[in-house]
Design a protein around this motif. Sequence first.
Motif, PDB file in Angstrom:
ATOM      1  N   MET A   1       0.827  -1.209   0.000  1.00 55.90           N
ATOM      2  CA  MET A   1       0.000   0.000   0.000  1.00 55.90           C
ATOM      3  C   MET A   1       0.864   1.263   0.000  1.00 55.90           C
ATOM      4  O   MET A   1       0.581   2.203  -0.761  1.00 55.90           O
ATOM      5  CB  MET A   1      -0.961   0.014   1.180  1.00 55.90           C
ATOM      6  N   PRO A   2       1.928   1.330   0.810  1.00 56.61           N
ATOM      7  CA  PRO A   2       2.813   2.495   0.714  1.00 56.61           C
ATOM      8  C   PRO A   2       3.418   2.678  -0.676  1.00 56.61           C
ATOM      9  O   PRO A   2       3.623   3.814  -1.106  1.00 56.61           O
ATOM     10  CB  PRO A   2       3.890   2.192   1.762  1.00 56.61           C
ATOM     11  N   VAL A   3       3.706   1.584  -1.383  1.00 58.92           N
ATOM     12  CA  VAL A   3       4.227   1.709  -2.756  1.00 58.92           C
ATOM     13  C   VAL A   3       3.207   2.411  -3.645  1.00 58.92           C
ATOM     14  O   VAL A   3       3.547   3.315  -4.412  1.00 58.92           O
ATOM     15  CB  VAL A   3       4.582   0.315  -3.323  1.00 58.92           C
ATOM     16  N   SER A   4       1.943   1.999  -3.551  1.00 64.08           N
ATOM     17  CA  SER A   4       0.897   2.649  -4.343  1.00 64.08           C
ATOM     18  C   SER A   4       0.749   4.120  -3.959  1.00 64.08           C
ATOM     19  O   SER A   4       0.663   4.995  -4.832  1.00 64.08           O
ATOM     20  CB  SER A   4      -0.435   1.920  -4.146  1.00 64.08           C
ATOM     21  N   PHE A   5       0.723   4.396  -2.668  1.00 58.87           N
ATOM     22  CA  PHE A   5       0.572   5.783  -2.211  1.00 58.87           C
ATOM     23  C   PHE A   5       1.755   6.645  -2.639  1.00 58.87           C
ATOM     24  O   PHE A   5       1.585   7.825  -2.974  1.00 58.87           O
ATOM     25  CB  PHE A   5       0.411   5.826  -0.691  1.00 58.87           C
ATOM     26  N   ALA A   6       2.960   6.078  -2.614  1.00 59.85           N
ATOM     27  CA  ALA A   6       4.135   6.834  -3.054  1.00 59.85           C
ATOM     28  C   ALA A   6       4.034   7.170  -4.539  1.00 59.85           C
ATOM     29  O   ALA A   6       4.431   8.263  -4.970  1.00 59.85           O
ATOM     30  CB  ALA A   6       5.408   6.028  -2.784  1.00 59.85           C
ATOM     31  N   ALA A   7       3.499   6.238  -5.328  1.00 55.56           N
ATOM     32  CA  ALA A   7       3.308   6.502  -6.754  1.00 55.56           C
ATOM     33  C   ALA A   7       2.308   7.637  -6.964  1.00 55.56           C
ATOM     34  O   ALA A   7       2.485   8.484  -7.840  1.00 55.56           O
ATOM     35  CB  ALA A   7       2.831   5.239  -7.458  1.00 55.56           C
ATOM     36  N   VAL A   8       1.263   7.663  -6.153  1.00 46.46           N
ATOM     37  CA  VAL A   8       0.270   8.748  -6.237  1.00 46.46           C
ATOM     38  C   VAL A   8       0.919  10.084  -5.864  1.00 46.46           C
ATOM     39  O   VAL A   8       0.730  11.103  -6.548  1.00 46.46           O
ATOM     40  CB  VAL A   8      -0.931   8.462  -5.328  1.00 46.46           C
ATOM     41  N   LEU A   9       1.690  10.103  -4.792  1.00 42.47           N
ATOM     42  CA  LEU A   9       2.359  11.327  -4.361  1.00 42.47           C
ATOM     43  C   LEU A   9       3.348  11.825  -5.409  1.00 42.47           C
ATOM     44  O   LEU A   9       3.465  13.030  -5.644  1.00 42.47           O
ATOM     45  CB  LEU A   9       3.071  11.097  -3.027  1.00 42.47           C
ATOM     46  N   GLY A  10       4.054  10.909  -6.054  1.00 47.71           N
ATOM     47  CA  GLY A  10       4.992  11.305  -7.098  1.00 47.71           C
ATOM     48  C   GLY A  10       4.315  11.997  -8.262  1.00 47.71           C
ATOM     49  O   GLY A  10       4.900  12.863  -8.928  1.00 47.71           O
ATOM     50  N   GLY A  11       3.063  11.615  -8.510  1.00 49.76           N
ATOM     51  CA  GLY A  11       2.335  12.236  -9.604  1.00 49.76           C
ATOM     52  C   GLY A  11       2.014  13.696  -9.379  1.00 49.76           C
ATOM     53  O   GLY A  11       1.618  14.406 -10.314  1.00 49.76           O
ATOM     54  N   LEU A  12       2.182  14.180  -8.144  1.00 47.72           N
ATOM     55  CA  LEU A  12       1.884  15.576  -7.832  1.00 47.72           C
ATOM     56  C   LEU A  12       3.067  16.504  -8.111  1.00 47.72           C
ATOM     57  O   LEU A  12       2.963  17.710  -7.891  1.00 47.72           O
ATOM     58  CB  LEU A  12       1.510  15.715  -6.349  1.00 47.72           C
ATOM     59  N   LEU A  13       4.166  15.963  -8.612  1.00 48.24           N
ATOM     60  CA  LEU A  13       5.387  16.761  -8.754  1.00 48.24           C
ATOM     61  C   LEU A  13       5.508  17.457 -10.104  1.00 48.24           C
ATOM     62  O   LEU A  13       6.162  18.495 -10.212  1.00 48.24           O
ATOM     63  CB  LEU A  13       6.615  15.869  -8.520  1.00 48.24           C
ATOM     64  N   THR A  14       4.927  16.890 -11.162  1.00 53.16           N
ATOM     65  CA  THR A  14       5.041  17.479 -12.501  1.00 53.16           C
ATOM     66  C   THR A  14       3.696  17.419 -13.207  1.00 53.16           C
ATOM     67  O   THR A  14       2.796  16.678 -12.800  1.00 53.16           O
ATOM     68  CB  THR A  14       6.074  16.730 -13.366  1.00 53.16           C
ATOM     69  N   VAL A  15       3.593  18.154 -14.295  1.00 60.39           N
ATOM     70  CA  VAL A  15       2.338  18.171 -15.040  1.00 60.39           C
ATOM     71  C   VAL A  15       2.079  16.848 -15.748  1.00 60.39           C
ATOM     72  O   VAL A  15       0.930  16.507 -16.040  1.00 60.39           O
ATOM     73  CB  VAL A  15       2.336  19.341 -16.050  1.00 60.39           C
ATOM     74  N   ILE A  16       3.136  16.062 -16.011  1.00 57.77           N
ATOM     75  CA  ILE A  16       2.939  14.760 -16.643  1.00 57.77           C
ATOM     76  C   ILE A  16       2.908  13.635 -15.623  1.00 57.77           C
ATOM     77  O   ILE A  16       2.864  12.460 -15.985  1.00 57.77           O
ATOM     78  CB  ILE A  16       4.028  14.456 -17.709  1.00 57.77           C
ATOM     79  N   GLY A  17       2.909  13.980 -14.336  1.00 63.20           N
ATOM     80  CA  GLY A  17       2.922  12.958 -13.290  1.00 63.20           C
ATOM     81  C   GLY A  17       1.667  12.117 -13.275  1.00 63.20           C
ATOM     82  O   GLY A  17       1.716  10.938 -12.943  1.00 63.20           O
ATOM     83  N   THR A  18       0.523  12.707 -13.603  1.00 66.16           N
ATOM     84  CA  THR A  18      -0.724  11.961 -13.711  1.00 66.16           C
ATOM     85  C   THR A  18      -1.499  12.489 -14.908  1.00 66.16           C
ATOM     86  O   THR A  18      -1.315  13.633 -15.337  1.00 66.16           O
ATOM     87  CB  THR A  18      -1.618  12.111 -12.457  1.00 66.16           C
ATOM     88  N   SER A  19      -2.384  11.658 -15.418  1.00 66.36           N
ATOM     89  CA  SER A  19      -3.241  12.109 -16.512  1.00 66.36           C
ATOM     90  C   SER A  19      -4.153  13.230 -16.045  1.00 66.36           C
ATOM     91  O   SER A  19      -4.540  14.107 -16.837  1.00 66.36           O
ATOM     92  CB  SER A  19      -4.071  10.935 -17.041  1.00 66.36           C
ATOM     93  N   THR A  20      -4.498  13.248 -14.757  1.00 58.82           N
ATOM     94  CA  THR A  20      -5.359  14.302 -14.218  1.00 58.82           C
ATOM     95  C   THR A  20      -4.721  15.674 -14.371  1.00 58.82           C
ATOM     96  O   THR A  20      -5.378  16.652 -14.749  1.00 58.82           O
ATOM     97  CB  THR A  20      -5.662  14.030 -12.735  1.00 58.82           C
ATOM     98  N   ASN A  21      -3.441  15.777 -14.074  1.00 58.52           N
ATOM     99  CA  ASN A  21      -2.745  17.054 -14.239  1.00 58.52           C
ATOM    100  C   ASN A  21      -2.816  17.530 -15.682  1.00 58.52           C
ATOM    101  O   ASN A  21      -3.027  18.714 -15.961  1.00 58.52           O
ATOM    102  CB  ASN A  21      -1.284  16.916 -13.816  1.00 58.52           C
ATOM    103  N   LEU A  22      -2.643  16.597 -16.602  1.00 55.39           N
ATOM    104  CA  LEU A  22      -2.653  16.962 -18.018  1.00 55.39           C
ATOM    105  C   LEU A  22      -4.035  17.411 -18.481  1.00 55.39           C
ATOM    106  O   LEU A  22      -4.162  18.365 -19.259  1.00 55.39           O
ATOM    107  CB  LEU A  22      -2.173  15.781 -18.861  1.00 55.39           C
ATOM    108  N   VAL A  23      -5.086  16.730 -18.025  1.00 54.71           N
ATOM    109  CA  VAL A  23      -6.423  17.110 -18.490  1.00 54.71           C
ATOM    110  C   VAL A  23      -6.848  18.450 -17.885  1.00 54.71           C
ATOM    111  O   VAL A  23      -7.521  19.246 -18.550  1.00 54.71           O
ATOM    112  CB  VAL A  23      -7.464  16.016 -18.186  1.00 54.71           C
ATOM    113  N   VAL A  24      -6.462  18.712 -16.641  1.00 59.04           N
ATOM    114  CA  VAL A  24      -6.754  20.015 -16.050  1.00 59.04           C
ATOM    115  C   VAL A  24      -6.015  21.107 -16.818  1.00 59.04           C
ATOM    116  O   VAL A  24      -6.572  22.163 -17.143  1.00 59.04           O
ATOM    117  CB  VAL A  24      -6.381  20.048 -14.560  1.00 59.04           C
TER     118      VAL A  24
END
Length: 591
Positions: A137-160
């Motif tokens: 679970m910490p591995v998954s959460f760390a991946a989610v947190l990493g996505g908050l660092l750049t605009v390409i970190g998650t698809s959500t950042n890109l669509v916003v």
Amino acid sequence: MTLDAWLTLAVVLGVLATLVRGRVSPAVTVFAGAVAVMILGVVPAQDAFSGFSNPAPITVAALYVLAAGIEKTGALTPVMQSTLGENGSYRRPLIRTLAPTMAASAFLNNTPIVAMLVPQVTAWANRRRLAVSKILMPVSFAAVLGGLLTVIGTSTNLVVSGQMSTLGLEPIGFFEIGKVGLPIALVGFVALIALSPVLLPDRRSARTEMEQEGRRFSFEMIVEAGGPVDGRTVEQARLRDLSGLFLASVDRGDTTIAPVRPDTVLRGGNRLHFVGPLDRVVKLQEMRGLRSAEMEHVLDLAEPSVRYYEAVVGSRSPLVGRTLKDVGFRATYQAAVLAIHRSGQLVESRLGTERIRLGDTLILVSDPDFRERWRDRADFLLVAELDGSPPSATSRGWVPVGLLAAVVVLAATGLVPILHGSLVAAIALVATKVLSPLEARRAIDVEVIVVIASAFGLAAAMEASGLAQVVADGMVGLFGGYAPYGVLLGLVLATVLLTELVTNNAAALLMLPVAVSTAGAAGLDPRGAAIAVAVAASASFLSPIGYQTNMMVYGPGGYRFTDYARLGWILTLVTVVATVVLVPTLWPAPA
């Protein structure tokens, strides 16, 4: 409210209700919503389907291809293999694993990163007799947190970012979201290291926890006619005291014997229902006189080519709510289900007639190519070979890594837009034969792309009909006395709630026009409000269904639904507080 606003509200509520129920594919649901607002005349066709020409979903598709190239070549394998080490119980391995996971997730789709780590972490925990639930679970959460660092970190950042341009705002800069995302990630990292060993339950994976927590796989064997077991009693056949394996019932076709007595005589064709740990499931396949009820369908496979796999069923799988017989599992997947594991519950019925549920872990037998065929499909969130090793790094691993580095540098410096760079990189992977055209196409999660593109239409309808302004006025009226922080808190909490109930991309696009409309009256910078929505929509820690990687570790980690909130509420609180405090400071309202 105008008639168009009422119509849009009805469509949006219908879409949200359907998504929450989970009976219909998110892509079909959101696309139907876009069609509805067009047919009702709220927006013209070009606005209803504007998302399909928006750079955001195209960029997301290209980045999926780039991530697939890195996964196929095993470019990250040397780094990830050396993370856990052999020293320390939990916290030191967590530090060594979560740091590179978070860093890689800032630039790559986090799904392949987590998929690569799950079998490695599970094998490591099994060797050391540690609870894998305290790490996955910490591995998954760390991946989610990493996505908050750049605009390409998650698809959500890109669509916003893509939608912001249609609302009169400049797209998000490459590292701009990291202004608020980096503090959240750092605090979250410390919280994961400090609290995971304490707050997370001591559970094993579906493969190893069977005896300790009463969790079992259910599977069936058939007595071979004329074989050494035919005509013998259970005791004579040595089917008692099987080290954790339990013979629950004997199905004779016209009658079922349960419980089974030691003097029960076994006959050819009898179906024996066993319950027990996975290692005994595999071991029992070797017993003379018995054959798996499912193995009979893969007897054409030469024994050396038989492989066992662990597959996790996700929310978009066509298996959910249907039986193995309904979907023609063996013919469709060229594999047979040996066992089903369901968190906190024993599967008692015959496998072929049991309805598959979200998060079920299936133990499969198939040929060596099964993982390659199905790892990029929506049918399974995770396909891992039992006791298998991750792909080794190939000599061509530098190609996708170099292309990713070029995309990041060019986009961060503003020399080349992300869309241009990611598309050229994706084409280059195919041109250099790192990926075949088929592999590139299969790497793209079409479901996600359709959800993103269709949600743009709903967002346009909310803006054009005035519904976004009505909701914004209501929020200002409710929280206006505490502006700007109270209004921003309302926006963030609403986005977090929507993210846990529906897809994060849909939640972000539905809340974005509300946030921008609210900003002016609440003393907020519209840009800051939009970025707050992106952060809140990406931060899903409260349930396995809120984010794809959370569901990927659900079965392998042996988790129950409520386990996520044990640790997730702290990360959610960190995200909400940091966003509400930092956004007005980092993006002050224009004078």
